[in-house]
Structure formats: C-alpha cells, structure tokens
Design a protein around this motif. Structure first.
Motif, short mmCIF file in Angstrom:
data_model
loop_
_atom_site.label_atom_id
_atom_site.label_comp_id
_atom_site.label_asym_id
_atom_site.label_seq_id
_atom_site.Cartn_x
_atom_site.Cartn_y
_atom_site.Cartn_z
N ASP A 25 0.84 -1.03 0.01
CA ASP A 25 -0.13 0.04 -0.07
C ASP A 25 0.93 1.29 -0.11
O ASP A 25 1.30 1.84 1.00
N PRO A 26 1.04 1.90 -1.08
CA PRO A 26 2.04 2.99 -1.07
C PRO A 26 1.56 4.42 -0.34
O PRO A 26 2.20 5.23 0.04
N SER A 27 0.31 4.14 0.05
CA SER A 27 -0.53 5.24 0.71
C SER A 27 0.02 5.18 2.09
O SER A 27 0.15 6.59 2.87
N ARG A 28 0.90 4.27 2.51
CA ARG A 28 1.43 4.46 4.00
C ARG A 28 2.79 4.56 4.05
O ARG A 28 3.33 4.64 4.95
N VAL A 29 3.50 4.94 2.76
CA VAL A 29 4.87 5.26 2.67
C VAL A 29 4.89 6.96 2.80
O VAL A 29 4.30 7.68 1.98
N PHE A 30 5.78 7.28 3.63
CA PHE A 30 5.73 8.72 3.76
C PHE A 30 7.38 9.27 4.21
O PHE A 30 7.98 8.32 4.51
N VAL A 31 7.72 10.31 4.43
CA VAL A 31 8.77 10.89 4.82
C VAL A 31 8.66 11.52 6.18
O VAL A 31 7.88 12.30 6.62
#
Length: 236
Positions: A25-31
């Motif tokens: 789930d790319p929506s969970r990737v953040f900085v």
C-alpha cells in the motif's frame, strides 16, 4: 508480514548482499524527520518510533557531514513531510517524491507543489524511469539505498551493505537490475555509504558501514511505512 502487507527478502550478488522490502500500500509510505531539525538527527529506529511508530524505514536525504562526523541535523536539499517543507531545493540533486495520489515521481523538477507532492526528498541519481535504466555514467561498488515503485503500485525499499567482508557493495546498475525483476517503473537513489540502513519493527536489519552498527548513523529523515492500524485510524 501478512498483517502489515510487507514482504522482506534477502538479495545477494557476487559482490553484495542486502534486503529488499515490498510494501503493498503506497499510501502508507511517507517521509519522517528528526525531531530536532537543523540541530541533530536521530537514529532510524528512534525516528520511526517518534513518527507514528512506523514499522519499516530506510534512510533518505544526505546531510552536512564534515570529515564523516555529521550529526544529521543539517539536511541537504529539499524535504517534504506530509506537505511540510524543510530545507532548500538543490538543482544538482534529483527529486524523489510521493504525490497525494501515491505515485512515486523521480527526476529533475523543482516545483513540487505543481505535482501535488505530499512527501519527498532529494538525492541522486535517478536510476529507473518508465521501466528503463537511465543512469548516465558508471558508479562503483558501495553501500546503497534506493526507493522504487512497481507498475502495480507496490513500493520498494532496497538497501545493500558495503565496505565489508560480507559485502563489498553494489553498483547502481546492479541495484536497478534487482528492482526491474520486481517490475519497477521508477527508482531513485537515496543517500548511501555509511548512512545506508533499513529497519523493521524497532530493529536494524542490515549491517551498516559505520561504527554505529546496531543503530545506524544519525539521520535527518527517512522513508517510512505506517502501520495499517495507524493508517486506518488517521483515515477515520
């Protein structure tokens, strides 16, 4: 980790070994960033704990590092963390950005707001664009950190150990070839060398090429993955 939608595999080559993580789930990737911006960085597990207790993380931006003794407080380039900016855009660095529709954009573009960027960092080089290797020159064997996205949206973190007996390091071309096996559409390099680190649920997985092997170096920021439980709460 079926519950978190994460797969972590060991990767090996003739000169290297490391880890590749795939996040469904790319929506969970953040900085996530250090809690002492412009003063002092944090080791990755502490930074992950302070940023929503993230379950997975890799180092991202470079930082001011005189004689290899930098403390990670002074970031190089521009960083966005959930739309909040830190640092200054550097035209000689590439942009590594995640848009609000969860697409990884890599390349030489300065107007992040135009592309609706929510999280991002800068380093170099871009390695894969539109499924093709785009390196313009050669790079030697070194510890490496890369972020990529497959055509189906799956985000990928790749960290290669280096400068050690168990792993000399990898070229960017070797890293790109690994990512292409997993159908990478785009990929870019984060800071490498002694900063390269990957951590999962409070533990460093690789063997960083720094005396701080158990924790990794002090970093300004990191690409991270929120727990599904935290993500669901924030969305509700």
């Amino acid at each position: 980790d079926i519950e978190e939608g994460i797969v972590i595999v060991e990767v090996k080559g003739s000169s290297f070994q490391g880890f590749l993580a795939l996040i469904d789930d790319p929506s969970r990737v953040f900085v996530g960033t250090t809690n002492k911006r412009n003063v002092h960085g944090q080791v990755i597990c502490k930074m992950m704990k302070d940023n929503d207790n993230a379950v997975l993380g890799i180092n991202a931006s470079g930082f001011q590092d005189p004689d290899g003794h930098g403390k990670g407080g002074q970031i190089n380039g521009l960083c966005f963390s959930n739309g909040e900016s830190w640092g200054t855009y550097m035209p000689n660095y590439s942009s590594i950005c995640i848009t609000r529709d969860n697409k990884l954009l890599v390349g030489d573009f300065s107007n992040w707001e135009k592309y609706n960027v929510r999280d991002g960092a800068q380093f170099y080089p871009c390695v894969i664009s539109k499924g093709k290797i785009v390196l313009g020159r050669g790079f030697g064997l070194q510890p490496r950190t890369l972020i990529a996205q497959a055509y189906n949206g799956v985000m990928m973190f790749l960290v290669i150990d280096g400068r050690a007996l168990h792993s000399t390091g990898a070229t960017y071309k070797q890293c790109a070839e690994i990512l292409l096996k997993y159908d990478a559409e785009s990929a870019a390099a984060c800071d490498g060398g002694s900063s390269s680190v990957i951590a999962y649920k409070g533990k460093v997985l690789n063997i960083p090429s720094t005396p701080m092997k158990d924790t990794g170096r002090y970093l300004p920021n990191a690409f991270m993955v929120r727990s599904k439980a935290v993500q669901n709460v924030s969305q509700n």
